[in-house]
Design a protein around this motif. Structure first.
Motif, PDB file in Angstrom:
ATOM      1  N   TYR A 420     -22.833  15.383  19.951  1.00 52.89           N
ATOM      2  CA  TYR A 420     -21.534  16.040  19.832  1.00 52.89           C
ATOM      3  C   TYR A 420     -21.427  16.836  18.535  1.00 52.89           C
ATOM      4  CZ  TYR A 420     -19.599  13.766  23.963  1.00 52.89           C
ATOM      5  OH  TYR A 420     -19.341  13.377  25.249  1.00 52.89           O
ATOM      6  N   ASN A 421     -22.028  16.319  17.456  1.00 57.17           N
ATOM      7  CA  ASN A 421     -21.988  17.056  16.190  1.00 57.17           C
ATOM      8  C   ASN A 421     -22.774  18.359  16.272  1.00 57.17           C
ATOM      9  OD1 ASN A 421     -20.286  15.355  14.793  1.00 57.17           O
ATOM     10  ND2 ASN A 421     -21.909  14.187  13.813  1.00 57.17           N
ATOM     11  N   SER A 438     -11.820  21.820  23.376  1.00 57.74           N
ATOM     12  CA  SER A 438     -12.228  21.170  24.623  1.00 57.74           C
ATOM     13  C   SER A 438     -13.234  20.063  24.358  1.00 57.74           C
ATOM     14  CB  SER A 438     -12.819  22.219  25.574  1.00 57.74           C
ATOM     15  OG  SER A 438     -13.319  21.608  26.733  1.00 57.74           O
ATOM     16  N   LEU A 439     -14.167  20.337  23.435  1.00 61.40           N
ATOM     17  CA  LEU A 439     -15.159  19.324  23.078  1.00 61.40           C
ATOM     18  C   LEU A 439     -14.503  18.114  22.426  1.00 61.40           C
ATOM     19  CD1 LEU A 439     -18.155  18.480  22.723  1.00 61.40           C
ATOM     20  CD2 LEU A 439     -18.114  19.686  20.536  1.00 61.40           C
ATOM     21  N   LEU A 440     -13.552  18.359  21.545  1.00 63.87           N
ATOM     22  CA  LEU A 440     -12.872  17.252  20.885  1.00 63.87           C
ATOM     23  C   LEU A 440     -12.122  16.380  21.888  1.00 63.87           C
ATOM     24  CD1 LEU A 440     -11.480  19.074  17.716  1.00 63.87           C
ATOM     25  CD2 LEU A 440     -13.410  17.505  17.840  1.00 63.87           C
ATOM     26  N   GLU A 441     -11.527  17.016  22.894  1.00 64.47           N
ATOM     27  CA  GLU A 441     -10.844  16.239  23.929  1.00 64.47           C
ATOM     28  C   GLU A 441     -11.833  15.375  24.696  1.00 64.47           C
ATOM     29  OE1 GLU A 441      -8.824  19.114  26.279  1.00 64.47           O
ATOM     30  OE2 GLU A 441      -7.327  19.588  24.739  1.00 64.47           O
ATOM     31  N   ALA A 494      -5.548  16.926  15.874  1.00 69.18           N
ATOM     32  CA  ALA A 494      -4.486  15.949  15.627  1.00 69.18           C
ATOM     33  C   ALA A 494      -4.544  14.809  16.631  1.00 69.18           C
ATOM     34  CB  ALA A 494      -3.129  16.633  15.689  1.00 69.18           C
ATOM     35  N   SER A 495      -4.939  15.085  17.876  1.00 73.97           N
ATOM     36  CA  SER A 495      -4.946  14.046  18.900  1.00 73.97           C
ATOM     37  C   SER A 495      -6.219  13.226  18.890  1.00 73.97           C
ATOM     38  CB  SER A 495      -4.781  14.682  20.286  1.00 73.97           C
ATOM     39  OG  SER A 495      -5.851  15.570  20.546  1.00 73.97           O
ATOM     40  N   LEU A 496      -7.298  13.773  18.327  1.00 73.81           N
ATOM     41  CA  LEU A 496      -8.576  13.050  18.377  1.00 73.81           C
ATOM     42  C   LEU A 496      -8.676  11.983  17.316  1.00 73.81           C
ATOM     43  CD1 LEU A 496     -11.567  12.842  19.424  1.00 73.81           C
ATOM     44  CD2 LEU A 496     -12.145  14.332  17.533  1.00 73.81           C
TER      45      LEU A 496
END
Length: 862
Positions: A420-421, A438-441, A494-496
């Protein structure tokens, strides 16, 4: 529970193949009235911890144990199994077991501290240590050593030293950990002080400090320590020599390393240890990293004869070296050799090849790579897919990257945080904000939280995109909020991120501050960069030589060499010894100001301090002399480099060739060129450089000879000024030589722009050599038809002129010639032949063509 206490253990053993059944038996046969017998909890815990697919059953076992009246003994057994499992049970579970214990003893904390350190959870090490102190448990030497190791790994050397000094008892490991930490931070002199403080000199610590000095380019200090070892009766062993060779190779001093290696091979009768497998592998990696493939091939042959090329790890090192130097085809041939020698490739072997194919841009068909992997009886793993993802993202192929992620899910290959990084870095660097969110979600859905590496990627991206102040604000917030500070960016950030526990907290590290200070120095904001340096030290993060080098480079880039010198002196005062790179940056700064005398002073200082110069050091001095027209002083530096066992590179020779051509002294330039070929090999860049310089000076015949040599060597001519040479030959009444050069192009099968036929055709026509001109015209049309106009154009040439310019349009010179209004007589003939077809004389267009020719003659007669 009926039966003997050992009957449950026996029952569990019989059901070991089905851990879920074993767990149900344990839950059914143990209770408050029938506690588990000795060793049963330990056996079941190890059984569940051994396989990641059964880790989800561990919380159920924990809940059952907590329902027992005396849970502490089985809890300790469960925790021991969880922290010692080779497949690493999640630390969150081990922490929940710890919290369930009423008064965990020090050994329990030690297990968890070691597990946290193994997973590089350095912040967790500190918090667990504080928790240990608050619980009333007494830390022992092992506990403090783990804390010491964590602080050293984080680069917080000043705090590590304070912990070390406050230790009531130390062992050899304590001294070794601190010495290794100093060496990794580029502070071998401090490591030597640690060694001096040891009650008894230790071979392992000596080897560590020797390697540290070598890594910093301080060979004299390393040699003195080796002599001191012998004086104390400690014979330097193969580990000592391996450390010296490895450190020298990492510092780019491969020839110095090879001298030691050669002594071990040839002078072992004098008491030197013989090279072992590690020695050969380290030397091979050194040659490969330096791009010295010829020397590496010789070493590989020696390894084959001596039986040192029998392990897959050695093959992997050679494969990796070939791939990094662009020899993917040769690497694939080496795979066949492995099969012939009975050496079984592992997943890392194939991933080396896949990574090489991706970096060459040859693996943008996922099926092609998978076919390659399957041909070796291997299946793609997370590393394979990560290589593909990095390649796709670097080319902006988002759809393909998403397809790879889909395939990973289908094949049960779960992406890890590093995967992911990689995606995060590629997308963020490309400014693809929507894909990043999108990736963070997706990461949030999979339960991944950002770590320090993730935060550093975001911070680096902000710095590169000119949002430096936002990056600084986030770093300030990370100290109190951890990854929550990224929420200031809004959107999916903020959500992750969620810092509900210490396990998810990530703090700034040396890389974080290095990124900030590099960006600040690039913008000339040196006062703010210095404040960040002070803040970093206050946070117990020791600056290393890379950070000081950042300031040196920044000052030199802005012409402030006097301040760069002050940084160098301050660096020494702080115990962080300058490296060869530090001096090279300073020397580059003085070279930009054409101050050769200051460069010589710095090189003398390097020699006094035992810091070796390298090829970059000498190239800066050579460039300074050449730019000032002092080639007579630059030329002897080649001999000096060879005397110091520094091999000049293409840049070294290129500077001298350009300088001699500028004088002009073409015979001297030719001598340097000949030496360059014998030293660096038959490299395309050398031929191209020499050819270009001769063409710039209108030395057309000499340039033609160099170009012909390149053609004989089967070197691609696309980057050569071949058009300029042909036009120049034609303009200087050497059309026959231009003609022969064209024929050589054709004979060797090189592709080139058909328009370059025109100057030669015109020149031959003017000299009355119509048959030769017609033959070339026919060949030009044949080539133009074959290429269909899609030729690679390296430059535009105006016929009958010596001008050589870069073509700014996608069309070839051939198209440009066909559409010109002032075409030459031969162009008119050729375009008419295109209309009628070759050899179709007497058709309806014949009379019109004759009229066109006559008109052209009348219009162009004076």
């Amino acid at each position: 529970m009926s039966g003997s206490p050992t009957s449950l253990v026996a029952l569990l053993r019989r059901n070991a193949a089905t851990p879920a059944v074993a767990l149900r038996l344990f839950l059914h046969l143990t209770s408050a009235s029938s506690p588990p017998p000795a060793h049963s909890t330990s056996f079941l815990s190890r059984l569940l911890a051994a396989d990641p697919s059964t880790h989800h059953l561990l919380p159920r076992l924990l809940r059952h144990i907590l329902s027992l009246p005396h849970p502490s003994p089985p809890l300790l057994e469960l925790l021991a199994a969880a922290t010692s499992s080779p497949r690493r049970v999640p630390l969150a579970f081990s922490l929940s077991v710890l919290r369930a214990l009423p008064a965990p003893p020090t050994p329990v904390y030690n297990r968890l501290l070691l597990a946290a350190l193994t997973e590089s959870r350095l912040d967790l090490v500190e918090s667990l240590y504080k928790d240990l102190l608050l619980s009333g448990a007494a830390p022992d030497v092992f506990t403090r050593n783990i804390l010491l190791q964590a602080l050293c790994a984080a680069g917080r050397m000043d705090l590590a030293r304070r912990v070390f000094d406050a230790m009531p008892a130390r062992n050899d490991f304590s001294f070794g950990i601190l010495a290794r930490g100093y060496c990794r931070a580029g502070r071998a002199a401090d490591a030597l002080q640690v060694l001096d403080a040891m009650p008894t000199i230790n071979l392992v610590v000596c080897n560590t400090v020797v390697a540290g000095f070598c890594r910093e380019g301080r060979a004299d200090e390393a040699e003195r320590l080796v002599d001191r070892m012998r004086a104390h009766g400690l014979a330097p062993n193969v580990v000592t020599f391996n450390g010296r060779i490895s450190a020298l190779c990492r510092a780019g001093r491969v020839l110095d390393a090879y001298r030691i290696f050669n002594d071990m091979q040839e002078a072992w009768q004098r008491g030197l240890p013989r090279p072992d497998q590690v020695t050969f592998d380290v030397m091979l990696r050194g040659f490969c990293d330096a791009g010295m493939l010829d020397e590496a091939r010789v070493l590989v042959d020696i390894m084959r004869c001596g039986g040192f090329l029998r392990k897959v790890e050695s093959y992997n090192r050679w494969l990796s070296g070939l791939v990094r130097n662009g020899k993917v085809g040769e690497a694939q041939e080496l795979l066949a050799e492995m099969a012939h020698e009975g050496v079984l490739p592992n997943s890392y072997t194939y991933n080396i090849i896949v990574d090489g194919l991706c970096k060459e841009g040859k693996a943008f068909d996922v099926r092609r790579v998978e076919d390659f992997v399957r041909s070796g009886s291997m299946t793609p793993d997370v590393v394979t897919y990560t290589s593909l993802l990095r390649a796709y993202c670097s080319k902006g192929k988002t759809a393909a990257a998403n397809r790879v992620l889909g395939e990973m899910a289908e094949k049960g290959c779960a992406p890890n945080l590093f995967t992911y990084n990689v995606l995060l870095q590629s997308l963020w660097k490309a400014g693809r904000t929507a894909e990043v969110e999108s990736l963070l979600e997706r990461m949030s859905e999979k339960g991944y939280s950002l770590d320090t590496a993730s935060c550093n990627i975001i911070i680096d991206g902000l710095c590169r995109s000119g949002k430096l102040d936002m990056a600084m604000d986030i770093v300030d917030g990370m100290w109190n909020e951890g990854s929550l500070a990224l929420g200031r960016l809004g959107g999916s950030f903020a959500s992750l991120v969620s810092d509900s526990s210490l396990t998810k907290r990530c703090l700034p590290d040396r890389i974080t501050y290095s990124t900030l200070m590099n960006a600040l120095c690039k913008q000339g904001r040196f006062d703010e960069a210095r404040k960040k340096l002070i803040e970093m030290i206050a946070k117990d993060i020791s600056p290393d030589s890379v950070i000081y080098d950042t300031f040196i480079h920044g000052y030199c880039k802005h012409g402030k060499t006097s301040l760069a010198i002050k940084v160098l002196r301050d660096m020494e005062k702080k115990g962080c010894n300058p490296s060869t790179r530090s001096y090279n940056l300073l020397i580059w700064g003085f070279q930009e100001k054409h101050k050769s005398d200051e460069i010589l002073d710095l090189m003398s200082e390097m020699k006094e301090k035992g810091i070796s110069s390298d090829v970059m050091t000498y190239n800066s001095l050579i460039k300074s002399f050449c730019e000032r027209g002092m080639v007579n002083k630059a030329m002897p530096l080649l001999d000096e480099m060879l005397q110091n066992e520094i091999v000049p590179n293409v840049t070294s020779f290129g500077l001298l060739i350009k300088a001699f051509c500028k004088l002009p002294d073409f015979s001297a330039a030719q001598r340097v060129f000949d030496v360059a070929l014998s030293t660096c090999g038959q490299k395309e860049v050398l031929y191209c450089l020499m050819c270009t310089e001769l063409s710039t000076c209108a030395r057309w015949m000499e340039a033609k000879n160099i170009l012909e040599m390149a053609l004989e060597m089967r070197i691609s001519i696309q980057s050569f000024p071949y058009k300029q040479i042909i036009v120049g030959l034609c303009d200087s009444s050497e059309a026959d030589h231009a003609h022969s050069l064209l024929k050589l192009f054709i004979a060797k099968g090189h592709s080139f722009d058909p328009a370059i036929f025109m100057p030669v055709i015109d020149a031959l026509s003017e000299r009355g050599k119509k048959p030769d001109a017609d033959m070339l015209s026919e060949k030009m049309m044949e080539m133009a038809d074959r290429n269909d106009g899609n030729v690679t154009v390296s430059g535009a040439v105006t016929p009958r002129s010596g001008k050589h310019e870069q073509d700014k349009s996608p069309e070839s010179d051939w198209h440009a010639l066909l559409h010109r209004d002032d075409s030459a007589r031969t162009i008119m003939k050729i375009t008419n032949r295109v209309r009628t077809g070759w050899g179709q004389r007497g058709n309806v267009y014949g009379h019109k063509r004759k009229q066109d020719d006559d008109i052209y003659v009348l219009e162009n007669t004076g």
